[in-house]
Motif scaffolding. Structure first.
Motif, mmCIF file in Angstrom:
data_model
loop_
_atom_site.group_PDB
_atom_site.id
_atom_site.type_symbol
_atom_site.label_atom_id
_atom_site.label_comp_id
_atom_site.label_asym_id
_atom_site.label_seq_id
_atom_site.Cartn_x
_atom_site.Cartn_y
_atom_site.Cartn_z
ATOM 1 N N SER A 143 65.256 50.221 63.163
ATOM 2 C CA SER A 143 65.450 50.986 61.927
ATOM 3 C C SER A 143 64.455 50.585 60.840
ATOM 4 O O SER A 143 64.194 51.348 59.915
ATOM 5 N N ILE A 144 63.928 49.356 60.934
ATOM 6 C CA ILE A 144 62.938 48.902 59.946
ATOM 7 C C ILE A 144 61.538 48.838 60.564
ATOM 8 O O ILE A 144 60.650 48.145 60.068
ATOM 9 N N ASN A 145 61.392 49.585 61.670
ATOM 10 C CA ASN A 145 60.096 49.708 62.354
ATOM 11 C C ASN A 145 59.540 48.352 62.804
ATOM 12 O O ASN A 145 58.352 48.068 62.670
ATOM 13 N N LYS A 146 60.418 47.500 63.313
ATOM 14 C CA LYS A 146 60.013 46.208 63.848
ATOM 15 C C LYS A 146 60.445 46.126 65.308
ATOM 16 O O LYS A 146 61.286 46.893 65.766
ATOM 17 N N THR A 147 59.877 45.164 66.031
ATOM 18 C CA THR A 147 60.278 44.925 67.413
ATOM 19 C C THR A 147 60.722 43.476 67.562
ATOM 20 O O THR A 147 60.489 42.644 66.679
ATOM 21 N N SER A 148 61.350 43.171 68.688
ATOM 22 C CA SER A 148 61.791 41.800 68.938
ATOM 23 C C SER A 148 60.607 40.853 69.073
ATOM 24 O O SER A 148 60.762 39.638 68.949
ATOM 25 N N ASP A 149 59.416 41.396 69.322
ATOM 26 C CA ASP A 149 58.211 40.558 69.373
ATOM 27 C C ASP A 149 57.685 40.267 67.976
ATOM 28 O O ASP A 149 57.081 39.214 67.738
ATOM 29 N N ASP A 150 57.896 41.207 67.041
ATOM 30 C CA ASP A 150 57.421 41.026 65.662
ATOM 31 C C ASP A 150 58.252 39.992 64.915
ATOM 32 O O ASP A 150 57.729 39.209 64.115
ATOM 33 N N TYR A 151 59.559 39.997 65.171
ATOM 34 C CA TYR A 151 60.477 39.225 64.337
ATOM 35 C C TYR A 151 60.200 37.716 64.343
ATOM 36 O O TYR A 151 60.196 37.094 63.281
ATOM 37 N N PRO A 152 59.972 37.088 65.504
ATOM 38 C CA PRO A 152 59.684 35.651 65.484
ATOM 39 C C PRO A 152 58.488 35.292 64.600
ATOM 40 O O PRO A 152 58.477 34.225 63.969
ATOM 41 N N LYS A 153 57.491 36.179 64.532
ATOM 42 C CA LYS A 153 56.330 35.919 63.684
ATOM 43 C C LYS A 153 56.731 35.937 62.217
ATOM 44 O O LYS A 153 56.203 35.165 61.405
ATOM 45 N N GLU A 154 57.679 36.823 61.879
ATOM 46 C CA GLU A 154 58.107 36.940 60.488
ATOM 47 C C GLU A 154 58.925 35.736 60.032
ATOM 48 O O GLU A 154 58.891 35.377 58.854
ATOM 49 N N ILE A 155 59.671 35.133 60.946
ATOM 50 C CA ILE A 155 60.501 34.003 60.554
ATOM 51 C C ILE A 155 59.820 32.663 60.838
ATOM 52 O O ILE A 155 60.426 31.610 60.664
ATOM 53 N N ASP A 156 58.558 32.712 61.220
ATOM 54 C CA ASP A 156 57.803 31.492 61.509
ATOM 55 C C ASP A 156 57.792 30.559 60.295
ATOM 56 O O ASP A 156 58.059 29.361 60.415
ATOM 57 N N GLU A 157 57.497 31.111 59.125
ATOM 58 C CA GLU A 157 57.421 30.291 57.908
ATOM 59 C C GLU A 157 58.797 29.777 57.506
ATOM 60 O O GLU A 157 58.927 28.651 57.005
ATOM 61 N N ILE A 158 59.827 30.594 57.720
ATOM 62 C CA ILE A 158 61.196 30.155 57.421
ATOM 63 C C ILE A 158 61.555 28.948 58.283
ATOM 64 O O ILE A 158 62.110 27.955 57.801
ATOM 65 N N ALA A 159 61.222 29.024 59.565
ATOM 66 C CA ALA A 159 61.498 27.919 60.485
ATOM 67 C C ALA A 159 60.734 26.671 60.055
ATOM 68 O O ALA A 159 61.273 25.553 60.090
ATOM 69 N N MET A 180 59.372 21.941 68.270
ATOM 70 C CA MET A 180 60.472 21.906 67.308
ATOM 71 C C MET A 180 60.563 23.210 66.529
ATOM 72 O O MET A 180 61.661 23.717 66.267
ATOM 73 N N LYS A 181 59.404 23.772 66.170
ATOM 74 C CA LYS A 181 59.430 25.045 65.449
ATOM 75 C C LYS A 181 59.895 26.169 66.361
ATOM 76 O O LYS A 181 60.639 27.050 65.937
ATOM 77 N N GLN A 182 59.496 26.117 67.611
ATOM 78 C CA GLN A 182 59.948 27.131 68.566
ATOM 79 C C GLN A 182 61.459 27.095 68.715
ATOM 80 O O GLN A 182 62.124 28.133 68.727
ATOM 81 N N ARG A 183 62.026 25.895 68.800
ATOM 82 C CA ARG A 183 63.477 25.756 68.903
ATOM 83 C C ARG A 183 64.165 26.255 67.633
ATOM 84 O O ARG A 183 65.241 26.864 67.700
ATOM 85 N N GLU A 184 63.562 26.002 66.486
ATOM 86 C CA GLU A 184 64.163 26.445 65.222
ATOM 87 C C GLU A 184 64.127 27.968 65.114
ATOM 88 O O GLU A 184 65.088 28.590 64.648
ATOM 89 N N ILE A 185 63.044 28.588 65.565
ATOM 90 C CA ILE A 185 62.960 30.045 65.587
ATOM 91 C C ILE A 185 64.050 30.621 66.489
ATOM 92 O O ILE A 185 64.719 31.598 66.140
ATOM 93 N N GLU A 186 64.241 29.999 67.642
ATOM 94 C CA GLU A 186 65.293 30.449 68.565
ATOM 95 C C GLU A 186 66.670 30.314 67.925
ATOM 96 O O GLU A 186 67.534 31.181 68.084
ATOM 97 N N ARG A 187 66.869 29.228 67.159
ATOM 98 C CA ARG A 187 68.157 29.010 66.491
ATOM 99 C C ARG A 187 68.396 30.078 65.423
ATOM 100 O O ARG A 187 69.500 30.621 65.303
ATOM 101 N N ILE A 188 67.360 30.402 64.656
ATOM 102 C CA ILE A 188 67.484 31.431 63.617
ATOM 103 C C ILE A 188 67.800 32.785 64.248
ATOM 104 O O ILE A 188 68.637 33.544 63.746
ATOM 105 N N LEU A 189 67.138 33.088 65.362
ATOM 106 C CA LEU A 189 67.395 34.346 66.064
ATOM 107 C C LEU A 189 68.845 34.430 66.524
ATOM 108 O O LEU A 189 69.494 35.471 66.373
ATOM 109 N N ARG A 190 69.367 33.324 67.070
ATOM 110 C CA ARG A 190 70.767 33.318 67.515
ATOM 111 C C ARG A 190 71.710 33.536 66.333
ATOM 112 O O ARG A 190 72.703 34.261 66.442
ATOM 113 N N GLU A 191 71.391 32.926 65.199
ATOM 114 C CA GLU A 191 72.223 33.097 64.004
ATOM 115 C C GLU A 191 72.208 34.556 63.542
ATOM 116 O O GLU A 191 73.245 35.109 63.165
#
Length: 428
Positions: free
Chosen positions: A331-347, A302-313
């Protein structure tokens, strides 16, 4: 088949399944029927190779693999039905051994939630009144936006707009490098870095300065906390802002007949905004209080699906979609691999809120009637030139389900905030 079933952590059920010999034989025959028409065997026409020869030709492992690709999903579905397990997403399957065929299925099931004493929560809805001073400040900002920039021959002051060449480094890494950048010198501004504008004040046209900005580990802005930057700035042109006169002509340009009418409109708009923000904060505090006192469990998928939903948004916020999003991350020195980890708590927070609110809706008997969905569709298409097309789309089963979920959330939140404000108790 033989099936053993046990609940495991995080709202999941583990099934250990072993296929009977008769079941394997059935799917080996099916595998033969699939393979015989696809595999060419010397000395035989396609579709005519005997099973034993075909199995010898491609190997028993390949034959068995073809059989399991069809057998495992079928046995999994049968086991879920027999065990009366309702999966909320695709199960994960791990093959333990191939002869006899044994595999493990981990099934995500509905989240569980034990609500706390949410009916005892009391939170005050704080209402802020917009003052004349608030209106004057907004009016000054509006005038500032309409200001004329006039070149001046004097040192830079707060409020000026300058052009500058700027280079900023963090160690050996260049973080800012711009020529002819336009910059408004605002006191206490955090842009491009905190305390930067104070260093610029007093410089004249053509003036150059090099300085270091250092921020302690506990600095209030986390992005720069514990960092040190070396900056070099060359001031180009210095311009002073000349504000337009505040009169009825200015008011007319802003869509009102008089200054008094403009002020009244600004006050009304600001009050509506602050009321909406206050209501949103009140709703968030009410829901968070209910979440904090509840025990919520949900399967990891469920959290994985929510992370995917946030990414799509987030991707939708960029005109060129994924490419624009990836440029932003770079531009903010992040990668597409870093971002899901950052929004983990949001999800995680979004899920907990949704689960708790759904349970409150169930406890309070909140429902959405079909006519409410119809009314919402009418509201959504109102004013559109494509009403009939939109109605067809919104009346699709999937669209109606989505609208129903939104309305249920709104109604459940209304019930909760009536409780937390004390209105529910007063109405009884």
């Amino acid at each position: 088949m033989k099936v053993s079933c046990e609940p495991i952590e995080q709202c999941q059920v583990a099934l250990n399944i072993e296929a009977e010999a008769i079941e394997l034989d059935k799917y080996m025959k099916l595998a033969y029927n699939h393979l015989v028409g696809r595999v060419a065997v010397p000395g035989f026409r396609k579709g005519k190779t005997p099973r034993s020869i075909l199995e010898q030709h491609i190997g028993r492992g390949a034959f068995l693999q073809e059989a399991m690709e069809h057998m495992i999903p079928d046995l999994c579905s049968e086991a879920l039905k027999d065990q009366k397990i309702e999966a909320i997403d695709q199960p994960s399957i791990e093959v333990i051994q191939s002869e006899p065929v044994k595999f493990k299925v981990v099934v995500p099931i509905k989240p569980s939630v034990k609500l706390g004493a949410y009916k005892d929560i009391r939170i005050e809805l704080v209402k802020k009144e917009i003052t004349d001073d608030d209106v004057e400040k907004t009016l000054e900002q509006f005038r500032s936006q309409k200001a004329t920039l006039i070149p001046v021959d004097r040192p830079v002051q707060f409020g000026d707009v300058i052009t500058m060449d700027i280079e900023a480094k963090e160690g050996d890494k260049t973080v800012i490098s711009r020529k002819g950048a336009q910059y408004e010198v605002v006191k206490d501004s955090y842009l491009p870095l905190p305390e930067f504008s104070e260093k610029i004040v007093g410089l004249a046209k053509g003036g150059e300065i090099e300085f270091t900005l250092t921020y302690p580990e506990d600095y209030k802005i986390k992005q720069v906390a514990g960092k040190e930057y070396q900056l070099k700035v060359n001031v180009g042109e210095v311009k002073e802002k000349k504000l337009p006169e505040l009169n009825d002509e200015f008011a007319k340009e802003a869509g009102q007949d008089t200054v008094a009418a403009l002020k009244e409109q600004i006050k009304k708009s600001m009050q509506e905004t602050v009321d909406a923000r206050g209501r949103q904060e009140f709703e968030q505090k009410s829901l968070d209080s209910a979440v904090d006192m509840s025990d919520v469990q949900y399967p990891p998928i469920m959290k994985q699906r929510e992370i995917e939903r946030i990414l799509r948004e987030d991707v939708k916020n960029f005109p060129d979609g994924v490419k624009g999003f990836e440029r932003y991350l770079k531009s903010i020195n992040k990668t597409s691999d870093d971002y899901p980890k950052e929004i983990d708590e949001i999800a995680h927070k979004r899920l907990r809120r949704a689960i708790v609110l759904g349970k409150i809706a169930e406890e309070e008997g909140v429902k959405v009637e079909e006519q409410e969905i119809d009314a919402e569709i009418e509201r959504m298409v109102s004013g559109s030139e494509r009403q009939e097309d939109l109605k067809k789309f919104f009346n699709l089963p999937q669209s109606r389900d989505s609208i129903s979920e939104t309305l249920l959330t709104q109604k459940a939140l209304k019930v909760l905030t009536d409780i937390t404000s004390g209105n529910a108790a007063e109405s009884k």
